[in-house]
Design an enzyme around this catalytic site. Structure first.
Site, PDB file in Angstrom:
ATOM      1  N   HIS A 298      34.564  23.393  70.712  1.00 60.83           N
ATOM      2  CA  HIS A 298      34.626  21.977  70.315  1.00 60.83           C
ATOM      3  C   HIS A 298      34.706  21.116  71.586  1.00 60.83           C
ATOM      4  O   HIS A 298      35.575  21.319  72.434  1.00 60.83           O
ATOM      5  CB  HIS A 298      35.825  21.709  69.410  1.00 60.83           C
ATOM      6  CG  HIS A 298      35.752  20.332  68.809  1.00 60.83           C
ATOM      7  ND1 HIS A 298      35.193  20.082  67.575  1.00 60.83           N
ATOM      8  CD2 HIS A 298      36.107  19.129  69.311  1.00 60.83           C
ATOM      9  CE1 HIS A 298      35.224  18.783  67.340  1.00 60.83           C
ATOM     10  NE2 HIS A 298      35.780  18.173  68.375  1.00 60.83           N
ATOM     11  N   ALA A 299      33.796  20.159  71.693  1.00 65.80           N
ATOM     12  CA  ALA A 299      33.668  19.394  72.936  1.00 65.80           C
ATOM     13  C   ALA A 299      34.940  18.611  73.266  1.00 65.80           C
ATOM     14  O   ALA A 299      35.590  18.056  72.389  1.00 65.80           O
ATOM     15  CB  ALA A 299      32.493  18.429  72.816  1.00 65.80           C
TER      16      ALA A 299
ATOM     17  N   HIS B  92      35.042   9.356  77.839  1.00 61.86           N
ATOM     18  CA  HIS B  92      36.437   9.712  78.135  1.00 61.86           C
ATOM     19  C   HIS B  92      36.632   9.869  79.640  1.00 61.86           C
ATOM     20  O   HIS B  92      37.596   9.372  80.210  1.00 61.86           O
ATOM     21  CB  HIS B  92      36.797  11.048  77.478  1.00 61.86           C
ATOM     22  CG  HIS B  92      36.901  11.011  75.984  1.00 61.86           C
ATOM     23  ND1 HIS B  92      37.747  10.166  75.305  1.00 61.86           N
ATOM     24  CD2 HIS B  92      36.300  11.766  75.027  1.00 61.86           C
ATOM     25  CE1 HIS B  92      37.649  10.396  74.000  1.00 61.86           C
ATOM     26  NE2 HIS B  92      36.777  11.355  73.806  1.00 61.86           N
TER      27      HIS B  92
ATOM     28  N   GLU C  91      38.117   6.949  72.169  1.00 61.11           N
ATOM     29  CA  GLU C  91      37.007   7.580  71.449  1.00 61.11           C
ATOM     30  C   GLU C  91      35.785   6.674  71.359  1.00 61.11           C
ATOM     31  O   GLU C  91      34.690   7.143  71.066  1.00 61.11           O
ATOM     32  CB  GLU C  91      37.454   7.989  70.041  1.00 61.11           C
ATOM     33  CG  GLU C  91      38.589   8.997  70.003  1.00 61.11           C
ATOM     34  CD  GLU C  91      38.272  10.290  70.745  1.00 61.11           C
ATOM     35  OE1 GLU C  91      37.084  10.615  70.914  1.00 61.11           O
ATOM     36  OE2 GLU C  91      39.237  10.964  71.174  1.00 61.11           O
TER      37      GLU C  91
ATOM     38  N   HIS D 114      40.394  19.433  64.325  1.00 65.82           N
ATOM     39  CA  HIS D 114      41.522  18.550  64.678  1.00 65.82           C
ATOM     40  C   HIS D 114      42.783  18.851  63.893  1.00 65.82           C
ATOM     41  O   HIS D 114      43.879  18.519  64.340  1.00 65.82           O
ATOM     42  CB  HIS D 114      41.106  17.089  64.513  1.00 65.82           C
ATOM     43  CG  HIS D 114      39.908  16.734  65.350  1.00 65.82           C
ATOM     44  ND1 HIS D 114      38.644  17.164  65.040  1.00 65.82           N
ATOM     45  CD2 HIS D 114      39.795  16.032  66.502  1.00 65.82           C
ATOM     46  CE1 HIS D 114      37.793  16.731  65.952  1.00 65.82           C
ATOM     47  NE2 HIS D 114      38.462  16.050  66.850  1.00 65.82           N
TER      48      HIS D 114
ATOM     49  N   TYR E 233      39.276   8.264  65.447  1.00 66.04           N
ATOM     50  CA  TYR E 233      37.821   8.277  65.287  1.00 66.04           C
ATOM     51  C   TYR E 233      37.359   7.214  64.302  1.00 66.04           C
ATOM     52  O   TYR E 233      36.260   6.676  64.414  1.00 66.04           O
ATOM     53  CB  TYR E 233      37.322   9.659  64.854  1.00 66.04           C
ATOM     54  CG  TYR E 233      37.681  10.728  65.852  1.00 66.04           C
ATOM     55  CD1 TYR E 233      37.033  10.805  67.084  1.00 66.04           C
ATOM     56  CD2 TYR E 233      38.687  11.657  65.581  1.00 66.04           C
ATOM     57  CE1 TYR E 233      37.370  11.778  68.011  1.00 66.04           C
ATOM     58  CE2 TYR E 233      39.030  12.630  66.505  1.00 66.04           C
ATOM     59  CZ  TYR E 233      38.363  12.683  67.713  1.00 66.04           C
ATOM     60  OH  TYR E 233      38.701  13.642  68.637  1.00 66.04           O
TER      61      TYR E 233
ATOM     62  N   HIS F 264      29.427  10.773  74.623  1.00 66.80           N
ATOM     63  CA  HIS F 264      30.786  10.532  74.100  1.00 66.80           C
ATOM     64  C   HIS F 264      31.826  11.071  75.079  1.00 66.80           C
ATOM     65  O   HIS F 264      32.768  10.369  75.462  1.00 66.80           O
ATOM     66  CB  HIS F 264      30.928  11.201  72.728  1.00 66.80           C
ATOM     67  CG  HIS F 264      32.325  11.187  72.182  1.00 66.80           C
ATOM     68  ND1 HIS F 264      32.766  10.226  71.300  1.00 66.80           N
ATOM     69  CD2 HIS F 264      33.390  11.993  72.420  1.00 66.80           C
ATOM     70  CE1 HIS F 264      34.056  10.445  71.024  1.00 66.80           C
ATOM     71  NE2 HIS F 264      34.452  11.520  71.677  1.00 66.80           N
ATOM     72  N   GLU F 265      31.645  12.300  75.484  1.00 69.88           N
ATOM     73  CA  GLU F 265      32.636  12.926  76.374  1.00 69.88           C
ATOM     74  C   GLU F 265      32.701  12.215  77.724  1.00 69.88           C
ATOM     75  O   GLU F 265      33.781  12.032  78.294  1.00 69.88           O
ATOM     76  CB  GLU F 265      32.322  14.416  76.575  1.00 69.88           C
ATOM     77  CG  GLU F 265      32.371  15.257  75.297  1.00 69.88           C
ATOM     78  CD  GLU F 265      33.667  15.103  74.516  1.00 69.88           C
ATOM     79  OE1 GLU F 265      34.706  14.788  75.120  1.00 69.88           O
ATOM     80  OE2 GLU F 265      33.641  15.271  73.287  1.00 69.88           O
TER      81      GLU F 265
HETATM   82  O1  X8Z Z   1      36.033  15.566  68.210  1.00 75.10           O
HETATM   83  C1  X8Z Z   1      35.171  14.774  68.523  1.00 75.10           C
HETATM   84  C2  X8Z Z   1      34.617  14.741  69.946  1.00 75.10           C
HETATM   85  C3  X8Z Z   1      35.636  15.111  70.954  1.00 75.10           C
HETATM   86  S1  X8Z Z   1      36.898  13.958  71.115  1.00 75.10           S
HETATM   87  C4  X8Z Z   1      33.479  15.712  70.062  1.00 75.10           C
HETATM   88  N1  X8Z Z   1      34.633  13.938  67.594  1.00 75.10           N
HETATM   89  C5  X8Z Z   1      35.081  13.941  66.213  1.00 75.10           C
HETATM   90  C6  X8Z Z   1      34.685  15.222  65.492  1.00 75.10           C
HETATM   91  O2  X8Z Z   1      33.891  15.997  66.034  1.00 75.10           O
HETATM   92  O3  X8Z Z   1      35.156  15.441  64.378  1.00 75.10           O
HETATM   93  C7  X8Z Z   1      33.621  12.916  67.848  1.00 75.10           C
HETATM   94  C8  X8Z Z   1      33.317  12.332  66.503  1.00 75.10           C
HETATM   95  C9  X8Z Z   1      34.410  12.757  65.579  1.00 75.10           C
HETATM   96 ZN    ZN Z   2      36.384  12.159  71.962  1.00 69.85          ZN
END
Ligand code: X8Z
Ligand code: ZN
Length: 628
Positions: A368-369, A402, A426, A527, A537, A398-399
């Protein structure tokens, strides 16, 4: 620092630290987030001057101590997430427990300054306020603190590894989320989709369940120890406003965008109904979750080919070019080039040496990024398993958002090294995504042709909406669910039912098969497994359009919002950087005002951006019964 999971509160960016700042300036310096502190309005006494000096010294010492704890936690967490092993997990749990303990000690020690908060200089006062939100507090019992940290690591590792089997030589063979996601993105066979959906949810969700149930008890014990009612209250209190007001804000924002979501849902459901028939997709009920091209039905962009409004207009997907002529590093360079075009610095050489851009061979890792400043000193990195496709190109941007935030504020006291609120963190890279217009992509050689007509606009808007409008209710409900869980309003036996109740209510999405109380479908989302707050988010989904509107204005752009790109615009870049450089040193309302002239989060920019698509969807849906 990685945007921080709750537990860690280290600096990683898939969560920023939980949430910084607070109410001091808007609600008066005595505003207290539920914490059990003595009232702040005691009359002045002679010893105040000495106490004021002591408070300043305390904040300086705490800065050093917290920095040390954050860095230790972040170094060990990076090692574990890029190479999941028993040893790395133990080391990460140990430093996570130390961090919790250290933070808790500091929060308790800071209470003696409550009577003089009003007399402190703003920076000292604000750091004392932010301290309360600087990480998961430790339960009083050291054994429980250790257990909490261990469970946190185990949950993250369990999710990272994915679905595992023990192979012939007794070696564990795992298939992580990347593998299953590809199947959901590409297949259009309901039986295969269901199998994939179910395999992931049954294996990972159920494995997380007992860990999570215990995690809730222990995390709540920690939160109570420093004076919060529970973790839900602690999370909601971190937004420079009373917690109930914050919750009401999220509902208000949702009510602004719900009509647009409902139109998109209506059109999508009808298309899926035509594809799969009445038995699979009803004309009036929620959409089964496995048919939307994403494990959590949180964004629907992989359905674009089926949902494309006008065929044969001009391509909007850059995946074919990425597959042909890019590699992961080149994709990241393209992202960096956007930021430098705004006048921002190139990424440090160490970024290229230390980042994880692909999954290391022969190791388990958390794919997960996320983005990190591992040592809180411009030690920027990203950690991703990059696929050469459009989704990952956007995630890279996106990354990097940050990382550029980290870069803008790394010289500040460590408690200010956070977003103005976690939604801001975010939203930075997502704001850049909005400037990656077809024109821009053509300029970069990723699209060969760009059509400029109404049909092309609708196609393009549909593409963006399937990612960003489809996401809104999901962004909202994950923490609505967790708020109810941490507050005890929902008990473990009802965790799964409550999840699906909220999925239905907000997303209009249903489980594809019957689920039992022993299932734990929220645990199949990163998450939840990694204890990273999620409302950020939802906030980001709103804020990015507000930022985009403001930046386009700074860039002197006067056309429709969806056609604006700030690429190459130094004025927009300077305004953006000015806000980033504040970190959490001011309440988020001040940071927002600085950039946008508004003091409230506001979804009107989303509606302005999507006005053409909303009108088109309303025409398509005319005479239909929308909703579920
Ligand atoms: O978790 C993330 C990023 C890293 S902060 C990839 N996002 C959420 C997800 O993947 O659920 C970005 C959009 C929503
Ligand atoms: Zn993020």
């Amino acid at each position: 620092m990685k945007l921080i999971p709750l537990l860690l509160l280290a600096a990683a960016a898939c969560g920023g630290p939980e949430k910084p700042e607070t109410a001091a300036d808007r609600h008066g310096p005595d505003w207290q987030p539920q914490a059990a502190s003595p009232p702040a309005d005691k009359p002045a006494i002679n010893g105040d001057d000495a106490l004021i000096a002591e408070a300043k010294q305390f904040v300086a010492d705490t800065d050093k101590e917290i920095r040390r704890l954050y860095v230790d936690a972040s170094v060990t967490e990076w090692a574990n997430e890029t190479d999941i092993t028993k040893e790395h997990g133990e080391a990460a749990a140990k430093s996570s427990a130390e961090q919790s303990t250290g933070i808790t000690k500091a929060i308790k020690a800071a209470r003696k300054f409550d009577p003089i908060l009003a007399k402190l200089d703003p920076a000292t006062r604000r750091q004392l306020l932010l301290l309360k939100f600087s990480g998961q507090p430790a339960p009083d019992d050291a054994k429980q603190t250790e257990e909490l940290a261990k469970i946190g690591e185990e949950m993250t590792a369990t999710y990272g590894k994915g679905v595992c089997e023990t192979g012939k030589a007794g070696k564990e063979q795992c298939k992580d989320i990347e593998v299953w996601s590809k199947e959901l993105q590409k297949s259009r066979k309901p039986a295969a989709l269901l199998k994939t959906w179910q395999t992931w949810h049954d294996a990972v969700g159920r494995a997380e369940r007992p860990l999570f149930v215990r995690y809730v008890e222990l995390a709540n014990a920690g939160a109570r120890g420093v004076g919060f009612k529970d973790v839900a209250s602690m999370w909601k209190s971190g937004y420079d406003m009373p917690e109930d007001a914050f919750a009401a804000e999220t509902d208000r924002l949702w009510s602004q965008v719900k009509p647009l979501y409902t139109q998109l849902h209506c059109y999508t459901r009808r298309t899926l109904n035509k594809m799969y028939g009445d038995k699979a997709v009803s004309k009036s009920g929620p959409i089964p979750s496995h048919l939307l091209g994403n494990m959590w039905a949180q964004s629907w962009d992989y359905l674009y080919p089926e949902l494309e409004p006008y065929k044969g207009v001009a391509p909007v997907d850059v995946t074919p070019t990425l597959e042909k002529s890019y590699d992961p590093a080149k994709m990241v360079k393209m992202g960096e080039a956007f930021y430098t075009s705004l006048g921002m610095d190139p990424l440090p050489q160490s970024f290229w040496e230390r980042s994880m851009l692909t999954k290391p061979a022969g190791k388990e890792a958390v794919c997960h990024a996320s983005a990190w400043d591992v040592t809180y000193s411009d030690d920027l990195r990203i950690k991703m398993c990059i696929n050469k496709n459009q989704e990952d190109l956007y995630t890279i941007h996106h990354e990097l958002g940050h990382d550029y935030y980290f870069h803008a504020y790394y010289k500040l006291p460590v408690l200010f090294q956070q977003g103005a609120n976690d939604g801001f963190h975010e939203a930075i890279g997502d704001t850049i995504q909005l400037s990656m217009t077809p024109e821009y992509l053509k300029q970069k050689g990723l699209l060969a042709t760009v059509a400029k007509n109404d049909k092309a606009t609708i196609n393009q808007q549909m593409h963006v909406a399937l990612a960003k409008i489809a996401f809104l209710p999901f962004g909202l409900l994950v923490d609505k669910w967790r708020w109810d869980v941490f507050s005890g309003a929902v008990k473990p036996d009802d965790y799964n039912k409550h999840w699906w109740d909220l999925k239905k209510e907000y997303q209009g999405v249903a489980a594809p098969i019957e689920r039992a109380a022993t299932d734990f479908d929220p645990g199949a989302k990163f998450h939840v497994a990694s204890n990273t707050p999620y409302m950020r988010y939802f906030l980001a989904a709103v804020l990015q359009f507000q930022f985009h509107r403001a930046l386009c204005k700074k860039a002197g752009f006067t056309g429709p919002l969806n056609e604006c790109s700030i690429y190459g615009n130094k004025d927009a870049g300077a305004a953006f950087q000015k806000m980033l450089a504040l970190g959490a040193s001011k309440p988020w309302q001040d940071a927002l005002f600085e950039l946008t002239g508004q003091r409230e989060m506001d979804a009107s920019a989303i509606l302005e951006y999507f006005a053409p698509l909303e009108k088109w969807l309303e025409e398509q849906n005319k005479g239909q019964t929308c909703g579920w």
